[in-house]
Design a protein around this motif. Structure first.
Motif, short mmCIF file in Angstrom:
data_model
loop_
_atom_site.label_atom_id
_atom_site.label_comp_id
_atom_site.label_asym_id
_atom_site.label_seq_id
_atom_site.Cartn_x
_atom_site.Cartn_y
_atom_site.Cartn_z
N ILE A 31 -8.09 -5.48 1.03
CA ILE A 31 -7.81 -4.06 1.26
C ILE A 31 -6.40 -3.75 0.77
O ILE A 31 -5.54 -4.62 0.72
N PHE A 32 -6.23 -2.51 0.35
CA PHE A 32 -4.95 -2.06 -0.19
C PHE A 32 -4.36 -1.08 0.82
O PHE A 32 -5.04 -0.12 1.21
N GLY A 33 -3.14 -1.34 1.27
CA GLY A 33 -2.66 -0.47 2.34
C GLY A 33 -1.16 -0.40 2.48
O GLY A 33 -0.40 -0.93 1.65
N TYR A 34 -0.79 0.31 3.54
CA TYR A 34 0.62 0.54 3.83
C TYR A 34 0.72 0.75 5.34
O TYR A 34 0.05 1.63 5.88
N PRO A 35 1.53 -0.05 6.04
CA PRO A 35 1.53 0.05 7.51
C PRO A 35 2.31 1.25 8.05
O PRO A 35 3.01 1.93 7.30
N GLY A 36 2.18 1.48 9.32
CA GLY A 36 2.88 2.57 10.00
C GLY A 36 2.54 2.54 11.47
O GLY A 36 1.71 1.72 11.91
N GLY A 37 3.16 3.42 12.23
CA GLY A 37 3.07 3.38 13.69
C GLY A 37 1.66 3.33 14.24
O GLY A 37 1.31 2.43 15.01
N SER A 38 0.80 4.26 13.81
CA SER A 38 -0.50 4.35 14.46
C SER A 38 -1.48 3.28 14.01
O SER A 38 -2.52 3.11 14.62
N VAL A 39 -1.14 2.55 12.94
CA VAL A 39 -2.05 1.47 12.52
C VAL A 39 -1.51 0.09 12.91
O VAL A 39 -2.05 -0.94 12.49
N LEU A 40 -0.45 0.07 13.72
CA LEU A 40 0.11 -1.21 14.17
C LEU A 40 -0.95 -2.15 14.77
O LEU A 40 -0.97 -3.34 14.44
N PRO A 41 -1.87 -1.65 15.60
CA PRO A 41 -2.88 -2.57 16.14
C PRO A 41 -3.74 -3.19 15.05
O PRO A 41 -4.14 -4.35 15.16
N ILE A 42 -4.03 -2.42 14.00
CA ILE A 42 -4.86 -2.96 12.90
C ILE A 42 -4.04 -4.00 12.13
O ILE A 42 -4.55 -5.09 11.82
N TYR A 43 -2.78 -3.70 11.86
CA TYR A 43 -1.94 -4.66 11.13
C TYR A 43 -1.74 -5.93 11.94
O TYR A 43 -1.64 -7.02 11.39
N LEU A 79 0.06 -5.12 0.01
CA LEU A 79 1.01 -4.09 0.41
C LEU A 79 1.43 -3.31 -0.83
O LEU A 79 2.08 -3.84 -1.73
N MET A 80 0.99 -2.05 -0.88
CA MET A 80 1.36 -1.19 -2.00
C MET A 80 2.73 -0.58 -1.72
O MET A 80 3.33 -0.82 -0.67
N ARG A 81 3.22 0.25 -2.64
CA ARG A 81 4.52 0.88 -2.39
C ARG A 81 4.37 2.37 -2.08
O ARG A 81 5.34 3.08 -1.92
N HIS A 82 3.13 2.85 -2.05
CA HIS A 82 2.85 4.26 -1.74
C HIS A 82 1.37 4.32 -1.39
O HIS A 82 0.55 3.65 -2.01
N GLU A 83 1.03 5.15 -0.40
CA GLU A 83 -0.38 5.22 0.01
C GLU A 83 -1.27 5.76 -1.10
O GLU A 83 -2.44 5.37 -1.21
N GLN A 84 -0.75 6.67 -1.92
CA GLN A 84 -1.58 7.18 -3.02
C GLN A 84 -2.06 6.02 -3.89
O GLN A 84 -3.21 5.96 -4.32
N ALA A 85 -1.13 5.08 -4.13
CA ALA A 85 -1.46 3.92 -4.95
C ALA A 85 -2.52 3.05 -4.27
O ALA A 85 -3.37 2.44 -4.93
#
Lengths: 167, 558
Positions: free
Chosen positions: B20-32, B44-50
């Motif tokens: 999977i291609f993604g980017y972490p953040g507060g609300s997805v902490l449990p998934i990460y 780990l991409m450098r932008h969610e669009q990517a």
């Protein structure tokens, strides 16, 4: 270009109505009337939409509606024998000693019911097709319509036929 | 007891997801936190669009559903362009977004956005999951919806508490059944018979094939059909690769920047067999002069595409591969259209694609050399604009799913991240992104991703210091008033080097092949900064709204 009455059976889930209406605005189709409620089948809702367009446009509306995952069935019932109804609640000025009697007479001619009687106003409930409600509203204007609420049109096929049985 | 996040990861693995291609953040902490010791690979991409484009590139190259992951609010919003790109080109991806806890929904909480509302018109379907017990079913349905029928993106929005709540183990949902969703794969037999009658009568038939042939994996059937009946084939931008470019029946791309002979064939044909296409305006030009003498057979899996833009004579709703198979099984004879094919051969010989051969560095030359070097054994991704059209015109595509480009939405910045996804789908093939200096700067931050993971994506920048396609329109239709389309020179090699990526600047045609070889031989990512003729145009060109046989840089039909 003429009005088409579409009957749309959908899953009774959150957000379904915005999926349906969003599709109309996004693809540039105008909704003339819209009514939504539960149906005979638990878990399913029935939306009645009146939309104006030529045959090609209506065909495209129906195909696009069918693509929505939560839409179970779309039928154009314009060419079918059917009963169509709207309901309106109309609050009319009616000070005691003025035209109350006249208003009540009009109500009975239109088979409208008086559902509330206040000291200064009266509320009429009327059901029928669009033209009938339009006509009543026009007549009542002279007494002063304080408030008017109308539902969208709902439609059902005449006889034993059902929308579910349509091809 | 299992948390929602754990159920999510297990459900993805049950669907066969490996990356999977993604980017972490507060609300997805449990998934990460679940991903931390999961066997599921995460880039780990450098932008969610990517991340969305990478999932899309993965899907196009592999034929499987791509997956991207982003946090709520800005993360989810950054996916939007990527989701819209996938939607327009009917690409199966599942986008997973975090959301604020259900208790805070609708309160304008920190990093809250109504992403299911926002993506309503650009997803095939989407879900806001409010109960942990629904996650497994929703994931199952999402992959099913994304990957069947007319494919497309599905978004799953997961509030934080839905991911942290624990529930009892559930049995695995084997079968998905949705009473309201039953795509038609098999074409109607009577319709196919009618189509065969028309095909039998036609003197100048033409196949117009598109992305639907690629997504149904029906290329082999298409080529057999064309060959057995001797019917020439023109493809859309999305259909390139469904028939090898050097096949004698292949006319290349049609439409705005199509070949003259393809557009002539459209104008003169008496039967058009449209397969997996949608009569897009960039293909048809003026609709009432598109295939004016032809009866039209239209095969498509989406009934809403039939008759949407152009009236057709024989509609066949069904999957391109399945319908072609049925047609082949019902064919009793071989076809011959010698006069017609001779005419087309004449057009091909007299009006080939061409550009000036003056010793200067022309972008078309670079694409030709790239094609010579790779011989079809690579995945070619493009950005959007002139770079995309030259690649479509001059690269010889031999195989389906080796050409990856944003067709419908025309998303600049698509190519580089999509190339990253394509690499993970086909690690056995080299991946080249053909870019412009404008497009590459729209997602140039992904140099961080390829450097970090040593992803061997090669970027060929056709650098003309302009937003070239817009400049071309300004030259042709706005009296050369180059309003905000000139870009200052950027040293792309230095940028690459700063990320630890090798690169080379090329200014002469003599150095093109060695630069391309160096890129191919390099184990990691590589950047080529080609300083091309600045005001080169893409020709032929049908002006917007003109008939497709009226091409700038073209000839009258002979």
């Amino acid at each position: 270009m003429k009005p088409h009455t579409l009957s749309v059976i959908v899953e009774n889930k959150a957000g379904v109505l915005s999926r349906v209406t969003g599709l109309f605005s996004r693809r540039g189709f105008n909704i003339e009337s819209l009514a939504v409620g539960t149906s005979e089948e638990p878990g399913m809702s029935r939306i009645t939409i009146v939309v104006i367009g030529d045959d090609a446009q209506i065909e495209q509306v129906m195909k696009q509606l069918n693509k929505l995952i939560d839409v179970i069935k779309v039928s154009d019932i314009t060419e079918n024998e059917r009963v169509e109804r709207e309901l309106a609640l109309i609050k009319v000025n009616a000070e005691p000693g003025t035209s109350r009697a006249e208003i009540m007479q009009i109500a009975s001619i239109f088979r409208a019911q008086i559902v509330d009687l206040g000291s200064k106003s009266v509320i009429l409930q009327v059901t029928g097709d669009t033209e009938k409600i339009d006509a009543l509203e026009k007549l009542l204007r002279q007494y002063g319509v304080k408030e008017l609420v109308r539902t969208g049109r709902i439609a059902i096929l005449r006889g034993a036929k059902t929308v579910a049985s349509l091809k | 007891m299992k948390t929602g996040a754990k159920i999510l990861i297990e459900s993805l693995q049950r669907e066969g997801v490996e990356i999977i291609f993604g980017y972490p953040g507060g609300s997805v902490l449990p998934i990460y936190d679940e991903l931390y010791d999961s066997s599921l690979r995460h880039i780990l991409m450098r932008h969610e669009q990517a991340a969305a484009h990478a999932a899309d590139g993965y899907a196009r190259a592999s034929g499987r559903v791509g997956v991207c992951l982003a946090t709520s609010g800005p993360g989810a919003c950054n996916l939007v362009t990527g989701i819209a790109t996938a939607y327009m080109d009917s690409i199966p991806i599942v986008a997973i977004t975090g959301q604020v806890p259900t208790t805070m929904l609708g309160n304008d909480a920190f990093q809250e956005s109504d992403i299911t509302g926002i993506t309503l018109p650009i997803t095939k379907h989407n879900y806001l999951v409010k109960n942990t017990a629904d996650i497994a079913r929703v994931v199952r349905e999402s992959f099913y919806i994304a990957g069947t029928g007319r494919q497309g993106p599905v978004l799953i929005d997961l509030p934080k508490d839905v991911n942290t709540n624990q529930i009892e183990e559930q049995p695995f949902l084997e079968k998905v059944s949705l009473r309201s969703y039953n795509p038609t794969y098999k074409g109607h037999k009577r319709q196919i018979e009618k189509a065969l009658e028309l095909i039998g009568q036609a003197e100048r038939p033409l196949i117009y094939a598109g992305g639907g042939v690629i997504s149904s994996n029906g290329s082999a059937e298409l080529v057999e059909f064309a060959t057995r009946l001797a019917i020439p084939v023109t493809t859309t931008l999305m259909g390139l690769g469904c028939i090898t470019c050097d096949h004698p029946l292949n006319l290349g791309m049609l439409g705005m920047h199509g070949t003259e002979y393809a557009n002539f064939a459209v104008t003169e044909c008496d039967l058009m067999i449209a397969i997996g296409v949608r009569f897009d305006d960039r293909v048809t030009g003026k609709l009432n002069t598109f295939a004016p003498h032809a009866k039209i057979i239209h095969i498509d899996i989406d009934p809403a595409e039939i008759g949407k833009n152009k009236r057709v004579d024989i509609p066949i709703v069904g999957d391109a591969k399945s319908v072609l198979k049925d047609i082949l099984s019902m064919l009793s004879r071989h076809g011959a259209h010698d006069t017609w094919l001779k005419k087309i051969k004449h057009w091909k010989q007299h009006h080939p694609l061409r550009y000036k051969n003056d010793g200067k560095l022309h972008p078309q030359f670079i694409i030709q050399k790239l094609s010579e070097l790779l011989k079809g054994n690579a995945i070619i991704v493009s950005e959007v604009g002139q770079n995309q059209m030259w690649t479509a015109q001059y690269y010889c595509f031999t195989t389906p799913r080796t050409w990856i480009t944003s067709g419908g939405l025309g998303t600049m910045g698509y190519g580089f991240p999509a190339a990253i996804g394509a690499h993970f789908a086909r690690p056995d093939l080299p991946v080249f992104d053909v870019a412009g200096d404008g497009s590459i700067q729209m997602n140039i931050q992904e140099m961080g991703t390829v450097a970090h993971n040593n992803i061997p994506v090669k970027i060929a920048i056709l650098n003309n210091m302009y937003l070239g396609m817009v400049r071309q329109w300004q030259e042709l239709f706005y009296d050369r008033r180059y309003s905000y389309t000139e870009l200052p020179s950027v040293d792309f090699v230095k940028i690459a080097n700063a990320y630890g990526i090798e690169g080379v600047k090329v200014e002469s045609p003599d150095d093109v092949m060695s630069a391309l070889r160096a890129a191919l031989d390099c184990d990691g990512p590589f950047v080529m900064d080609f300083r091309v003729e600045r005001e080169e145009n893409v020709f032929p060109m049908v002006p917007a709204g003109a008939a497709i046989n009226e091409m700038i840089g073209g000839h009258p039909i002979s």
